[in-house]
Design a protein around this motif. Sequence first.
Motif, PDB file in Angstrom:
ATOM      1  N   LEU A   1      34.776   1.695   3.489  1.00 51.43           N
ATOM      2  CA  LEU A   1      34.167   0.746   2.562  1.00 51.43           C
ATOM      3  C   LEU A   1      33.409  -0.342   3.312  1.00 51.43           C
ATOM      4  CD1 LEU A   1      37.103   0.271   0.016  1.00 51.43           C
ATOM      5  CD2 LEU A   1      35.073   1.719  -0.232  1.00 51.43           C
ATOM      6  N   GLU A   2      32.199  -0.605   2.826  1.00 54.86           N
ATOM      7  CA  GLU A   2      31.366  -1.660   3.400  1.00 54.86           C
ATOM      8  C   GLU A   2      31.114  -2.719   2.341  1.00 54.86           C
ATOM      9  OE1 GLU A   2      27.541  -1.658   6.297  1.00 54.86           O
ATOM     10  OE2 GLU A   2      27.217  -0.720   4.336  1.00 54.86           O
ATOM     11  N   SER A   3      31.287  -3.968   2.726  1.00 53.27           N
ATOM     12  CA  SER A   3      31.114  -5.086   1.806  1.00 53.27           C
ATOM     13  C   SER A   3      29.951  -5.962   2.241  1.00 53.27           C
ATOM     14  CB  SER A   3      32.399  -5.933   1.775  1.00 53.27           C
ATOM     15  OG  SER A   3      32.185  -7.156   1.099  1.00 53.27           O
ATOM     16  N   PRO A   4      29.200  -6.539   1.303  1.00 58.01           N
ATOM     17  CA  PRO A   4      28.111  -7.449   1.680  1.00 58.01           C
ATOM     18  C   PRO A   4      28.621  -8.787   2.218  1.00 58.01           C
ATOM     19  CG  PRO A   4      28.349  -7.365  -0.701  1.00 58.01           C
ATOM     20  CD  PRO A   4      29.255  -6.311  -0.151  1.00 58.01           C
ATOM     21  N   GLY A   5      29.897  -9.094   1.962  1.00 60.99           N
ATOM     22  CA  GLY A   5      30.478 -10.348   2.442  1.00 60.99           C
ATOM     23  C   GLY A   5      31.847 -10.088   3.038  1.00 60.99           C
ATOM     24  N   PRO A   6      32.465 -11.071   3.693  1.00 57.21           N
ATOM     25  CA  PRO A   6      33.771 -10.877   4.328  1.00 57.21           C
ATOM     26  C   PRO A   6      34.891 -10.695   3.299  1.00 57.21           C
ATOM     27  CG  PRO A   6      33.077 -13.177   4.489  1.00 57.21           C
ATOM     28  CD  PRO A   6      31.923 -12.417   3.927  1.00 57.21           C
ATOM     29  N   VAL A   7      35.604  -9.556   3.387  1.00 54.77           N
ATOM     30  CA  VAL A   7      36.735  -9.294   2.496  1.00 54.77           C
ATOM     31  C   VAL A   7      37.952  -8.760   3.246  1.00 54.77           C
ATOM     32  CG1 VAL A   7      35.305  -8.866   0.459  1.00 54.77           C
ATOM     33  CG2 VAL A   7      35.867  -6.973   1.968  1.00 54.77           C
ATOM     34  N   PHE A   8      37.786  -8.304   4.489  1.00 60.74           N
ATOM     35  CA  PHE A   8      38.888  -7.730   5.254  1.00 60.74           C
ATOM     36  C   PHE A   8      39.291  -8.674   6.389  1.00 60.74           C
ATOM     37  CE2 PHE A   8      36.307  -4.063   3.779  1.00 60.74           C
ATOM     38  CZ  PHE A   8      37.236  -3.492   2.910  1.00 60.74           C
ATOM     39  N   ASP A   9      40.525  -8.513   6.857  1.00 59.65           N
ATOM     40  CA  ASP A   9      41.027  -9.289   7.996  1.00 59.65           C
ATOM     41  C   ASP A   9      41.009  -8.391   9.228  1.00 59.65           C
ATOM     42  OD1 ASP A   9      42.338 -10.743   9.907  1.00 59.65           O
ATOM     43  OD2 ASP A   9      44.199 -10.999   8.775  1.00 59.65           O
ATOM     44  N   PRO A  10      40.030  -8.543  10.125  1.00 61.04           N
ATOM     45  CA  PRO A  10      39.930  -7.647  11.275  1.00 61.04           C
ATOM     46  C   PRO A  10      41.024  -7.856  12.314  1.00 61.04           C
ATOM     47  CG  PRO A  10      38.299  -9.392  11.450  1.00 61.04           C
ATOM     48  CD  PRO A  10      38.941  -9.546  10.107  1.00 61.04           C
ATOM     49  N   GLY A  11      41.820  -8.903  12.181  1.00 64.50           N
ATOM     50  CA  GLY A  11      42.874  -9.163  13.151  1.00 64.50           C
ATOM     51  C   GLY A  11      44.176  -8.460  12.856  1.00 64.50           C
ATOM     52  N   ARG A  12      44.265  -7.783  11.699  1.00 67.53           N
ATOM     53  CA  ARG A  12      45.540  -7.176  11.319  1.00 67.53           C
ATOM     54  C   ARG A  12      45.286  -5.913  10.495  1.00 67.53           C
ATOM     55  NH1 ARG A  12      47.689 -11.468   9.607  1.00 67.53           N
ATOM     56  NH2 ARG A  12      47.091 -11.289   7.427  1.00 67.53           N
ATOM     57  N   ALA A  13      45.950  -4.818  10.867  1.00 65.06           N
ATOM     58  CA  ALA A  13      45.862  -3.571  10.113  1.00 65.06           C
ATOM     59  C   ALA A  13      47.042  -3.475   9.144  1.00 65.06           C
ATOM     60  CB  ALA A  13      45.878  -2.379  11.059  1.00 65.06           C
ATOM     61  N   VAL A  14      46.834  -2.793   8.040  1.00 69.11           N
ATOM     62  CA  VAL A  14      47.923  -2.476   7.116  1.00 69.11           C
ATOM     63  C   VAL A  14      48.419  -1.083   7.482  1.00 69.11           C
ATOM     64  CG1 VAL A  14      48.603  -2.132   4.716  1.00 69.11           C
ATOM     65  CG2 VAL A  14      46.939  -3.918   5.300  1.00 69.11           C
ATOM     66  N   LEU A  15      49.618  -1.005   8.041  1.00 72.18           N
ATOM     67  CA  LEU A  15      50.159   0.255   8.530  1.00 72.18           C
ATOM     68  C   LEU A  15      50.698   1.112   7.385  1.00 72.18           C
ATOM     69  CD1 LEU A  15      50.859   1.865  11.145  1.00 72.18           C
ATOM     70  CD2 LEU A  15      53.102   0.747  11.064  1.00 72.18           C
ATOM     71  N   MET A  16      51.483   0.504   6.514  1.00 71.58           N
ATOM     72  CA  MET A  16      52.032   1.206   5.351  1.00 71.58           C
ATOM     73  C   MET A  16      52.191   0.213   4.211  1.00 71.58           C
ATOM     74  SD  MET A  16      55.077   3.633   6.907  1.00 71.58           S
ATOM     75  CE  MET A  16      54.724   5.281   7.533  1.00 71.58           C
ATOM     76  N   ASP A  17      51.684   0.567   3.055  1.00 71.85           N
ATOM     77  CA  ASP A  17      51.808  -0.272   1.863  1.00 71.85           C
ATOM     78  C   ASP A  17      52.366   0.606   0.746  1.00 71.85           C
ATOM     79  OD1 ASP A  17      51.522  -1.863  -0.379  1.00 71.85           O
ATOM     80  OD2 ASP A  17      49.541  -2.635   0.193  1.00 71.85           O
ATOM     81  N   PHE A  18      53.660   0.420   0.459  1.00 68.39           N
ATOM     82  CA  PHE A  18      54.369   1.291  -0.484  1.00 68.39           C
ATOM     83  C   PHE A  18      54.305   0.785  -1.921  1.00 68.39           C
ATOM     84  CE2 PHE A  18      56.408   2.242   3.597  1.00 68.39           C
ATOM     85  CZ  PHE A  18      56.382   3.617   3.586  1.00 68.39           C
ATOM     86  N   ARG A  19      53.392  -0.114  -2.218  1.00 70.15           N
ATOM     87  CA  ARG A  19      53.253  -0.564  -3.613  1.00 70.15           C
ATOM     88  C   ARG A  19      52.556   0.472  -4.480  1.00 70.15           C
ATOM     89  NH1 ARG A  19      50.051  -5.929  -3.194  1.00 70.15           N
ATOM     90  NH2 ARG A  19      48.994  -4.676  -1.585  1.00 70.15           N
ATOM     91  N   THR A  20      52.054   1.529  -3.900  1.00 71.44           N
ATOM     92  CA  THR A  20      51.427   2.603  -4.676  1.00 71.44           C
ATOM     93  C   THR A  20      52.475   3.293  -5.551  1.00 71.44           C
ATOM     94  OG1 THR A  20      51.816   4.058  -2.792  1.00 71.44           O
ATOM     95  CG2 THR A  20      49.638   3.053  -2.964  1.00 71.44           C
ATOM     96  N   PRO A  21      52.070   3.859  -6.710  1.00 72.50           N
ATOM     97  CA  PRO A  21      53.026   4.603  -7.536  1.00 72.50           C
ATOM     98  C   PRO A  21      53.628   5.764  -6.732  1.00 72.50           C
ATOM     99  CG  PRO A  21      51.009   4.164  -8.758  1.00 72.50           C
ATOM    100  CD  PRO A  21      50.732   3.772  -7.337  1.00 72.50           C
ATOM    101  N   GLN A  22      54.940   5.881  -6.762  1.00 73.16           N
ATOM    102  CA  GLN A  22      55.607   6.913  -5.976  1.00 73.16           C
ATOM    103  C   GLN A  22      55.677   8.231  -6.751  1.00 73.16           C
ATOM    104  OE1 GLN A  22      56.644   6.427  -2.644  1.00 73.16           O
ATOM    105  NE2 GLN A  22      55.339   4.651  -3.056  1.00 73.16           N
ATOM    106  N   PRO A  23      55.377   9.359  -6.097  1.00 71.26           N
ATOM    107  CA  PRO A  23      55.454  10.656  -6.774  1.00 71.26           C
ATOM    108  C   PRO A  23      56.900  11.014  -7.103  1.00 71.26           C
ATOM    109  CG  PRO A  23      55.058  10.956  -4.430  1.00 71.26           C
ATOM    110  CD  PRO A  23      54.955   9.486  -4.693  1.00 71.26           C
ATOM    111  N   ALA A  24      57.078  11.930  -8.058  1.00 75.32           N
ATOM    112  CA  ALA A  24      58.426  12.346  -8.451  1.00 75.32           C
ATOM    113  C   ALA A  24      59.180  12.958  -7.283  1.00 75.32           C
ATOM    114  CB  ALA A  24      58.339  13.341  -9.609  1.00 75.32           C
ATOM    115  N   ARG A  25      58.464  13.655  -6.413  1.00 77.90           N
ATOM    116  CA  ARG A  25      59.084  14.257  -5.238  1.00 77.90           C
ATOM    117  C   ARG A  25      58.188  13.987  -4.034  1.00 77.90           C
ATOM    118  NH1 ARG A  25      59.798  20.714  -4.159  1.00 77.90           N
ATOM    119  NH2 ARG A  25      61.047  20.590  -2.233  1.00 77.90           N
ATOM    120  N   GLY A  26      58.551  12.983  -3.269  1.00 75.18           N
ATOM    121  CA  GLY A  26      57.732  12.649  -2.118  1.00 75.18           C
ATOM    122  C   GLY A  26      57.607  11.154  -1.929  1.00 75.18           C
ATOM    123  N   VAL A  27      56.690  10.772  -1.064  1.00 76.68           N
ATOM    124  CA  VAL A  27      56.456   9.384  -0.697  1.00 76.68           C
ATOM    125  C   VAL A  27      54.948   9.150  -0.695  1.00 76.68           C
ATOM    126  CG1 VAL A  27      56.865   7.595   1.031  1.00 76.68           C
ATOM    127  CG2 VAL A  27      58.435   9.538   0.875  1.00 76.68           C
TER     128      VAL A  27
END
Length: 408
Positions: A165-191
């Motif tokens: 994703l490319e943005s016309p203005g600053p929206v991301f923090d280049p000093g820190r990566a998001v390794l895992m974000d588990f707020r996504t809906p979890q599947p019935a069988r899996g992660v």
Amino acid sequence: MDNVDLAVVGGGGAGSLVLAALDRHDLRGLRIAVVDPVRKRGQDRTWAFWGTPGTDLEPMLSASWRQVEVTTPAGRRRLDLAPLRYAMLRSAPVYERAAEAERRLGATRVDAAVGALDDDGGPVTVRDADGAALLQARWVLDSRPRPPRRAGRTSWLQHFRGWWLESPGPVFDPGRAVLMDFRTPQPARGVSFGYVLPVSDRYALVEYTEFSPRRLTDAGYDTALRGYADLLGLDLTALRVREVEDGVIPMTDAPFEGRPSPRVVRLGTAGGATRPSTGFTFSAMHRQADDVARALAAGRAPVPRPAYPRRHLWMDAVALRALDRGAVGGPEFFDRLFDRNPAQRVLRFLDGATTPAEDLAVMRSSPLLPMTSAVVGDAVGRLRARLRPGPAPAPVGVAPDRAGQAGS
């Protein structure tokens, strides 16, 4: 028909790293052939991995981070990785360096798909898809996707889609990566989880990943990505999707055969480089390439060390079983892992570099009763597999290493 010392079958990530390692160790006296119908170039995949700065990969990195985030329903955890760092490597510079290494080594290029590898104790005959002999080689390094030696007791997939994703203005923090974000809906069988690898404050890879038995539809991945972008507060109408990355990687306790015959050595996922519990592949693939080059430079057989200790593969089998049977939830499992261990220990464990004492600490951080049940179940499964071995599974389609969590 050409006769060579070494045939590199497959010019993808594993083959490219081997060529670079051979060049780095100045093995220009070897007669080398590269056999692949496609000459890899450009950006067709992204790898991410951790380690200490200063390796041969450093000039090719797109970005690196000393800090990462892991987010679960329990909260957000910011992890300082020093002295390690998390790094992103895109495919174009890897392929470019491999092409330069191929030229410097004086390698022969054979633009053909390989069928059989006939190893009868002498030179290996490399044949095309129709059975015609292409060349003979003293050693063959084969990185083509291959099925495991036998079916696993647990067989999942790591499957994903990412948007650059490319943005016309600053929206991301280049000093820190998001390794895992588990707020996504979890599947019935899996992660499932999302992650973000920012190259700058205006450009980042945003990806949705699942560990589960089956892939989603195209619409399913796009819906999941849009939902994750909403969680991040990104306005997709103001962003441009520059590239799309898709992939699937096996997550299984099935054994991969690293040396199917005396003079054929498999590399990459086919050679056991993929970590069963996470799909991480790149670091092990890089180690394999260096092992091969060092062995050849010393006049030894080009056989790399096992990608991971046996105890780690056993721990992976237990974890996969617990997740597959629903004995433990994915967000809970990873939350406890990062909560009860230093970040450096977790990352070194996932890379196969921890000591037995550290492994015990990792085991103690997992839910005791569910994991004990999984240990017993795994032992019973191993016994049954020995008494009634099943047929080998069908070949697994392996796509690009996932950025951040894998490698091929």
